[in-house]
Design a protein around this motif. Sequence first.
Motif, PDB file in Angstrom:
ATOM      1  N   ILE A 212     -68.101 -45.412   3.653  1.00 11.86           N
ATOM      2  CA  ILE A 212     -67.938 -46.299   2.489  1.00 11.86           C
ATOM      3  C   ILE A 212     -66.785 -45.827   1.606  1.00 11.86           C
ATOM      4  O   ILE A 212     -66.033 -46.626   1.062  1.00 11.86           O
ATOM      5  CB  ILE A 212     -69.253 -46.384   1.687  1.00 11.86           C
ATOM      6  N   THR A 213     -66.628 -44.514   1.477  1.00 11.79           N
ATOM      7  CA  THR A 213     -65.579 -43.987   0.607  1.00 11.79           C
ATOM      8  C   THR A 213     -64.218 -43.902   1.290  1.00 11.79           C
ATOM      9  O   THR A 213     -63.223 -43.540   0.642  1.00 11.79           O
ATOM     10  CB  THR A 213     -65.957 -42.585   0.078  1.00 11.79           C
ATOM     11  N   THR A 214     -64.169 -44.245   2.566  1.00 15.37           N
ATOM     12  CA  THR A 214     -62.885 -44.179   3.280  1.00 15.37           C
ATOM     13  C   THR A 214     -62.573 -45.503   3.980  1.00 15.37           C
ATOM     14  O   THR A 214     -61.781 -46.297   3.509  1.00 15.37           O
ATOM     15  CB  THR A 214     -62.888 -43.025   4.298  1.00 15.37           C
ATOM     16  N   PHE A 215     -63.237 -45.765   5.096  1.00 12.31           N
ATOM     17  CA  PHE A 215     -62.903 -46.918   5.933  1.00 12.31           C
ATOM     18  C   PHE A 215     -63.346 -48.261   5.368  1.00 12.31           C
ATOM     19  O   PHE A 215     -62.711 -49.289   5.586  1.00 12.31           O
ATOM     20  CB  PHE A 215     -63.518 -46.760   7.330  1.00 12.31           C
ATOM     21  N   THR A 216     -64.472 -48.269   4.659  1.00 14.54           N
ATOM     22  CA  THR A 216     -65.019 -49.538   4.170  1.00 14.54           C
ATOM     23  C   THR A 216     -65.052 -49.511   2.641  1.00 14.54           C
ATOM     24  O   THR A 216     -64.162 -48.981   2.011  1.00 14.54           O
ATOM     25  CB  THR A 216     -66.412 -49.790   4.759  1.00 14.54           C
ATOM     26  N   TRP A 288     -55.700 -39.215   4.956  1.00 15.97           N
ATOM     27  CA  TRP A 288     -55.113 -40.412   5.558  1.00 15.97           C
ATOM     28  C   TRP A 288     -56.121 -41.433   6.076  1.00 15.97           C
ATOM     29  O   TRP A 288     -55.721 -42.458   6.627  1.00 15.97           O
ATOM     30  CB  TRP A 288     -54.142 -40.010   6.672  1.00 15.97           C
ATOM     31  N   TYR A 289     -57.416 -41.206   5.864  1.00 15.10           N
ATOM     32  CA  TYR A 289     -58.387 -42.242   6.239  1.00 15.10           C
ATOM     33  C   TYR A 289     -58.237 -43.484   5.355  1.00 15.10           C
ATOM     34  O   TYR A 289     -58.624 -44.576   5.746  1.00 15.10           O
ATOM     35  CB  TYR A 289     -59.820 -41.712   6.135  1.00 15.10           C
ATOM     36  N   ILE A 290     -57.731 -43.285   4.140  1.00 14.21           N
ATOM     37  CA  ILE A 290     -57.398 -44.414   3.280  1.00 14.21           C
ATOM     38  C   ILE A 290     -55.912 -44.712   3.475  1.00 14.21           C
ATOM     39  O   ILE A 290     -55.070 -43.866   3.160  1.00 14.21           O
ATOM     40  CB  ILE A 290     -57.685 -44.112   1.796  1.00 14.21           C
TER      41      ILE A 290
END
Length: 342
Positions: A212-216, A288-290
């Motif tokens: 939730i805090t990165t990809f979604t 870098w996930y965001i």
Amino acid sequence: MNTLALQIKNAALELGYEKCGIIKMSDIYGYKEKLEERIERTPEAKGFFQSQYRFVNAQETFPWAKSIVICIRRYGKYDIPEHLKGVIAKYYLVDSRTDENSKDFQDSLKFEKYMRELGIRAETERKFGLTALRWAAMKAGLGMVRRNNFFYTENGSWLYLEAWLIDEELELIETPNLRPCSDKCNLCIKACPSASLSQPYTMSPIACVSCITTFTGRDMPNEKYREEVGDWVYGCDVCQDVCPMNIKRWSETEEFPNLAELSQKISLEKIIKMDYDFLENVMQPKFWYIPKQDVWKWKVNTINAMVNNYKEQYKESIYEACKDSHEKVREMAEWAISKLNI
């Protein structure tokens, strides 16, 4: 034992890897059954898991590949800034996968170069890999996947896993000597903030705080698990932190390059003040996930953390975010003001 396989393993150990194994490409096929089992248990996450089928069919993409070299390196040795614990997950603070300043990254390059100098074609992808890393490590007998879904060796789960596809048919399998999880232990399941980890070996990424805090999590005011995210701004360590098999497995004996300096520029209030040039050119390459186009999410996640554990000192930052150049940040700040009635 094959001499070439042993050469590869010894080179890996000399370069600081904890373990190294080699499996045949065919050993990855069993991953499909586990993947389908996971989808059956968490059908709401089918779309997320479908992307993993690329690992099952890797030989179609890389027809020359005959074996997989899988290596493990321990990262549970680095100093973690105290004020970032529980805010940014430890793995991402010391992530060496793309950090050219890291000795771990440079050693990875040296290992790959060594294999190629032996005349081996060796290919990898340093961000998300070309194979199912935990499955490959398990098949190589380097350790085990525990009930929280993380891979463990004797040093716990604070590990990097790396794999290379190679064009030599080799095999190097160990026999793990680890005590299995107790059937009575459910600490990780009980501790999971959003119940993403709903039963042993079953995790739904749709509910996972780290996802939730990165990809979604691109609509945080309406995010179902917004409150469960708690203080986390990027990632989550909860199920690993509570695991009995991780007790005393983190030593904090080394400094990760540039982390101490960067950490001084990161706090909830400082994230709100960050300009987008800093977010795009300093924060994004590290975390870098965001992606670059979504670095506004750092501020949205931060406002969410401020709301979940509100302190009077956050009021000024939330009001400041109302003037942010990005609509999503302004929207989140206005929502927070209404939610907190401040």
